[in-house]
Scaffold this motif. Structure first.
Motif, PDB file in Angstrom:
ATOM      1  N   ALA A   1       0.831  -1.207   0.000  1.00 26.20           N
ATOM      2  CA  ALA A   1       0.000   0.000   0.000  1.00 26.20           C
ATOM      3  C   ALA A   1       0.865   1.256   0.000  1.00 26.20           C
ATOM      4  O   ALA A   1       0.576   2.234  -0.705  1.00 26.20           O
ATOM      5  CB  ALA A   1      -0.919  -0.007   1.223  1.00 26.20           C
ATOM      6  N   HIS A   2       1.928   1.222   0.776  1.00 24.63           N
ATOM      7  CA  HIS A   2       2.834   2.372   0.854  1.00 24.63           C
ATOM      8  C   HIS A   2       3.470   2.636  -0.504  1.00 24.63           C
ATOM      9  O   HIS A   2       3.532   3.789  -0.972  1.00 24.63           O
ATOM     10  CB  HIS A   2       3.905   2.105   1.911  1.00 24.63           C
ATOM     11  N   ALA A   3       3.928   1.572  -1.159  1.00 21.79           N
ATOM     12  CA  ALA A   3       4.563   1.726  -2.468  1.00 21.79           C
ATOM     13  C   ALA A   3       3.566   2.234  -3.504  1.00 21.79           C
ATOM     14  O   ALA A   3       3.878   3.124  -4.309  1.00 21.79           O
ATOM     15  CB  ALA A   3       5.155   0.391  -2.918  1.00 21.79           C
ATOM     16  N   GLY A   4       2.350   1.676  -3.481  1.00 19.68           N
ATOM     17  CA  GLY A   4       1.335   2.091  -4.445  1.00 19.68           C
ATOM     18  C   GLY A   4       0.918   3.536  -4.261  1.00 19.68           C
ATOM     19  O   GLY A   4       0.786   4.293  -5.236  1.00 19.68           O
ATOM     20  N   LEU A   5       0.715   3.935  -3.012  1.00 17.84           N
ATOM     21  CA  LEU A   5       0.294   5.307  -2.742  1.00 17.84           C
ATOM     22  C   LEU A   5       1.418   6.294  -3.060  1.00 17.84           C
ATOM     23  O   LEU A   5       1.177   7.381  -3.597  1.00 17.84           O
ATOM     24  CB  LEU A   5      -0.132   5.438  -1.284  1.00 17.84           C
ATOM     25  N   SER A   6       2.640   5.914  -2.752  1.00 13.63           N
ATOM     26  CA  SER A   6       3.780   6.785  -3.056  1.00 13.63           C
ATOM     27  C   SER A   6       3.886   7.024  -4.556  1.00 13.63           C
ATOM     28  O   SER A   6       4.152   8.142  -5.013  1.00 13.63           O
ATOM     29  CB  SER A   6       5.081   6.157  -2.541  1.00 13.63           C
ATOM     30  N   SER A   7       3.659   5.959  -5.328  1.00 10.72           N
ATOM     31  CA  SER A   7       3.715   6.089  -6.781  1.00 10.72           C
ATOM     32  C   SER A   7       2.590   6.974  -7.298  1.00 10.72           C
ATOM     33  O   SER A   7       2.792   7.832  -8.164  1.00 10.72           O
ATOM     34  CB  SER A   7       3.626   4.702  -7.424  1.00 10.72           C
TER      35      SER A   7
ATOM     36  N   GLY B   1      -2.053   9.890   2.774  1.00  7.51           N
ATOM     37  CA  GLY B   1      -1.935   8.958   3.906  1.00  7.51           C
ATOM     38  C   GLY B   1      -0.548   8.387   4.100  1.00  7.51           C
ATOM     39  O   GLY B   1      -0.373   7.438   4.882  1.00  7.51           O
ATOM     40  N   ILE B   2       0.448   8.941   3.416  1.00  6.43           N
ATOM     41  CA  ILE B   2       1.802   8.384   3.497  1.00  6.43           C
ATOM     42  C   ILE B   2       2.343   8.353   4.930  1.00  6.43           C
ATOM     43  O   ILE B   2       2.854   7.318   5.386  1.00  6.43           O
ATOM     44  CB  ILE B   2       2.773   9.166   2.579  1.00  6.43           C
ATOM     45  N   PRO B   3       2.250   9.441   5.698  1.00  8.36           N
ATOM     46  CA  PRO B   3       2.790   9.400   7.071  1.00  8.36           C
ATOM     47  C   PRO B   3       2.105   8.344   7.943  1.00  8.36           C
ATOM     48  O   PRO B   3       2.756   7.652   8.729  1.00  8.36           O
ATOM     49  CB  PRO B   3       2.517  10.815   7.595  1.00  8.36           C
ATOM     50  N   GLN B   4       0.778   8.227   7.782  1.00  2.45           N
ATOM     51  CA  GLN B   4       0.048   7.238   8.582  1.00  2.45           C
ATOM     52  C   GLN B   4       0.477   5.812   8.224  1.00  2.45           C
ATOM     53  O   GLN B   4       0.642   4.959   9.102  1.00  2.45           O
ATOM     54  CB  GLN B   4      -1.462   7.404   8.363  1.00  2.45           C
ATOM     55  N   LEU B   5       0.644   5.559   6.921  1.00  7.18           N
ATOM     56  CA  LEU B   5       1.096   4.235   6.498  1.00  7.18           C
ATOM     57  C   LEU B   5       2.505   3.950   7.009  1.00  7.18           C
ATOM     58  O   LEU B   5       2.816   2.827   7.415  1.00  7.18           O
ATOM     59  CB  LEU B   5       1.064   4.122   4.970  1.00  7.18           C
ATOM     60  N   ALA B   6       3.340   4.952   6.985  1.00  8.78           N
ATOM     61  CA  ALA B   6       4.711   4.771   7.468  1.00  8.78           C
ATOM     62  C   ALA B   6       4.714   4.406   8.950  1.00  8.78           C
ATOM     63  O   ALA B   6       5.461   3.521   9.388  1.00  8.78           O
ATOM     64  CB  ALA B   6       5.525   6.039   7.223  1.00  8.78           C
TER      65      ALA B   6
END
Length: 267
Positions: A33-39, A49-54
């Protein structure tokens, strides 16, 4: 069974119930999910939501570290009291001891062929590097979910080498779980009840398993006499296939764990 062996079996049972597979799965999905959202947000100035996923990934990674430490500590404790760890089952156990010893049949693919046969599959999964402790835990977890494909996959990853160690983990747990459920050490009079508790869960995972194997494993684990019977119900001297006995143990343990929870809830 001595008090120290009973304690060891309970410690191995705790290790088997650690939620390692689910935590690994959560870690993997969060990473995806982190990789997909970052892309997707590469051109965006908003972090979404990157910080929350991290943070979630960090928490799960810490949980994995704690579980790994717990598993290692349980193994160290078993060693300290003079018992084999769940990941260090003695492969040279003599036939006079309670842990069954099997001799592998001839062909190199015998393990995969037999696992596919009894689970009605056609998987090509190759053996992989996995500790017996983790393998056993994953098998029990998949068995409790009734996940036949996942159960088959882990058996194939085990290969004959690790797979042949599974009865050494299963038998002490079966012995203790049956006693917990019944309230006394099992006797032949308990056959019908125990068979009723495990037959359907085992059959869902291993639909082509010969009928007598499950009872033979219950009897063997509980040091009860067993008269082997063939598919026609006739007495036979033929021993179960080694892959059958290995594959059946974790499935029985999973069924008994569920049965024990129900019994405790009813009391």
């Amino acid at each position: 069974m001595s008090d120290i062996e009973t304690l060891g079996a309970r410690v191995r049972g705790i290790a088997a119930e650690l939620p390692v597979p689910d935590t690994q799965k959560a870690e993997q999905r969060l990473a995806e999910a982190h990789a997909g959202l970052s892309s997707a947000l590469r051109e965006s100035v908003e972090p979404a939501g990157i910080p929350q996923l991290a943070r979630a990934r960090e928490h799960v990674s810490k949980a994995m570290a704690v579980l790994s430490t717990a598993s290692d500590n349980l193994d160290e404790y078993l060693i300290s009291i003079g018992l084999n760890t769940a990941g260090n089952i003695n492969e040279s156990t003599s036939p006079d001891e309670t842990v069954p010893v099997e001799v592998a049949p001839g062909s190199a693919d015998w393990w995969r062929e037999r696992v596919n046969t009894i689970s009605e599959g056609d998987a090509k999964t190759e053996p992989g590097e996995v500790t017996v402790t983790r393998l056993f835990s994953e098998l029990v977890e998949r068995a409790r979910r009734g996940d036949r494909d996942g159960y088959r996959d882990r058996l194939l990853v085990a290969g004959a080498g690790n797979g042949s160690k599974l009865p050494g983990l299963s038998w002490p747990l079966i012995r203790n779980l049956t006693a917990d459920i019944l309230g006394h050490a099992p006797t032949p009079k308990d056959d019908d009840r125990l068979r009723g508790l495990v037959r359907d869960p085992v059959r869902r995972l291993l639909p082509k398993l010969p009928e007598d194997v499950t009872l033979s494993q219950l009897h063997g684990a509980c040091s009860l006499p067993h008269v082997a019977k063939d598919s026609e119900g006739r007495e036979t001297d033929e021993k179960p296939h080694p892959a059958d006995t290995a594959a059946t143990g974790p499935a029985i343990v999973a069924a008994l764990l569920s049965a024990r929870e129900k019994v405790k809830g009813d009391r």
